[in-house]
Motif scaffolding. Structure first.
Motif, PDB file in Angstrom:
ATOM      1  N   THR A   1       8.421  65.189 -14.287  1.00 14.70           N
ATOM      2  CA  THR A   1       7.223  64.475 -13.831  1.00 14.70           C
ATOM      3  C   THR A   1       7.482  62.994 -13.566  1.00 14.70           C
ATOM      4  O   THR A   1       7.315  62.523 -12.440  1.00 14.70           O
ATOM      5  CB  THR A   1       6.082  64.626 -14.873  1.00 14.70           C
TER       6      THR A   1
ATOM      7  N   GLU B   1      -3.004  56.401 -17.781  1.00 16.02           N
ATOM      8  CA  GLU B   1      -3.720  57.359 -18.644  1.00 16.02           C
ATOM      9  C   GLU B   1      -2.744  58.456 -19.120  1.00 16.02           C
ATOM     10  O   GLU B   1      -2.718  58.829 -20.291  1.00 16.02           O
ATOM     11  CB  GLU B   1      -4.881  57.954 -17.826  1.00 16.02           C
ATOM     12  N   GLU B   2      -1.931  58.926 -18.192  1.00 22.58           N
ATOM     13  CA  GLU B   2      -0.940  59.963 -18.519  1.00 22.58           C
ATOM     14  C   GLU B   2       0.061  59.437 -19.563  1.00 22.58           C
ATOM     15  O   GLU B   2       0.380  60.133 -20.529  1.00 22.58           O
ATOM     16  CB  GLU B   2      -0.222  60.346 -17.225  1.00 22.58           C
TER      17      GLU B   2
ATOM     18  N   ARG C   1      -4.242  56.459 -13.077  1.00 24.87           N
ATOM     19  CA  ARG C   1      -3.977  57.845 -13.482  1.00 24.87           C
ATOM     20  C   ARG C   1      -2.685  57.915 -14.292  1.00 24.87           C
ATOM     21  O   ARG C   1      -2.613  58.576 -15.334  1.00 24.87           O
ATOM     22  CB  ARG C   1      -3.883  58.747 -12.241  1.00 24.87           C
TER      23      ARG C   1
ATOM     24  N   TYR D   1       8.872  66.222 -19.607  1.00 26.35           N
ATOM     25  CA  TYR D   1       7.973  65.301 -18.880  1.00 26.35           C
ATOM     26  C   TYR D   1       8.799  64.284 -18.077  1.00 26.35           C
ATOM     27  O   TYR D   1       8.523  64.016 -16.900  1.00 26.35           O
ATOM     28  CB  TYR D   1       7.050  64.585 -19.874  1.00 26.35           C
TER      29      TYR D   1
ATOM     30  N   GLN E   1      -1.394  59.391 -22.975  1.00 28.20           N
ATOM     31  CA  GLN E   1      -1.402  60.738 -23.571  1.00 28.20           C
ATOM     32  C   GLN E   1      -0.012  61.147 -24.054  1.00 28.20           C
ATOM     33  O   GLN E   1       0.137  61.768 -25.104  1.00 28.20           O
ATOM     34  CB  GLN E   1      -1.923  61.765 -22.565  1.00 28.20           C
TER      35      GLN E   1
END
Ligand SMILES: [Fe+2]
Ligand SMILES: [Fe+2]
Length: 144
Positions: free
Chosen positions: A116, A91-92, A88, A112, A95
Motif C-alpha cells: 500500500t 487518517e490511514e 485520507r 501495508y 490507524q
C-alpha cells in the motif's frame, strides 16, 4: 537492502517537493529494515518501529502542509482534491500506528508497507504532485 530506490521516485518540478519525497522514501526504507530485523527476532529494532511510525506521520503532515500552502498561494484549481487525498492518507497512517500499538503484528505492517504505502507514494507523486508542481512552477514564473 532497500525497498524504494531513489530512481523509483519520480522527480517533479519543485525542489522542496523532491526533498520531501526523498525524505519520505528514506523513512520507508528505514521502516522496512527495522521490520526485517524485528522479524529475525531483534527486539531493539522492534522497539524503534513505533517512534518511526510517529515520525512518518509527522513528516507526512508537514510535507502535505507545504504542498497545500503552495497550492493556495498559486490558486491551484484541484486543491480540494489533492488535500482530500493527503487527509485520507494521514487518517490511514493514524490507524496503522494505533494498530501497531495494539498488536505489534510485524507481517501485517510489512504487508501495508509493501502493498500500500510504497505504491501510494510513487503513484501520488507521479499524478497529483506532478500536476501541482507544474501549475505552481508556471505560477511562480508568471509572477517573477
Ligand atoms: Fe508530495
Ligand atoms: Fe501531495
Amino acid at each position: 537492502m532497500t525497498l524504494l530506490k531513489p530512481e523509483q521516485i519520480p522527480t517533479v518540478g519543485l525542489d522542496f517537493m523532491n526533498h520531501d519525497h526523498a525524505a519520505a522514501a528514506e523513512q520507508i526504507n528505514t521502516l522496512y529494515q527495522l521490520l526485517r530485523q524485528a522479524r529475525a527476532g531483534d527486539k531493539a529494532s522492534e522497539e524503534l518501529i513505533e517512534p518511526l511510525l510517529a515520525e512518518i506521520y509527522a513528516h507526512s503532515q508537514s510535507h502535505f502542509a507545504r504542498e497545500e500552502a503552495e497550492m493556495i498561494r498559486a490558486g491551484f484549481p484541484a486543491y480540494g482534491c489533492h488535500k482530500d487525498e493527503h487527509e485520507r492518507v494521514l487518517e490511514e497512517l493514524t490507524q496503522v500506528l494505533s494498530q501497531w500499538q495494539k498488536d505489534q503484528h510485524i507481517e501485517q505492517l510489512e504487508d501495508y508497507l509493501n502493498t500500500t504505502l510504497c505504491d501510494w507514494l510513487i503513484n501520488h507523486i507521479s499524478t497529483m504532485d506532478t500536476v501541482t508542481a507544474m501549475f505552481v512552477g508556471r505560477y511562480n514564473h508568471s509572477v517573477a
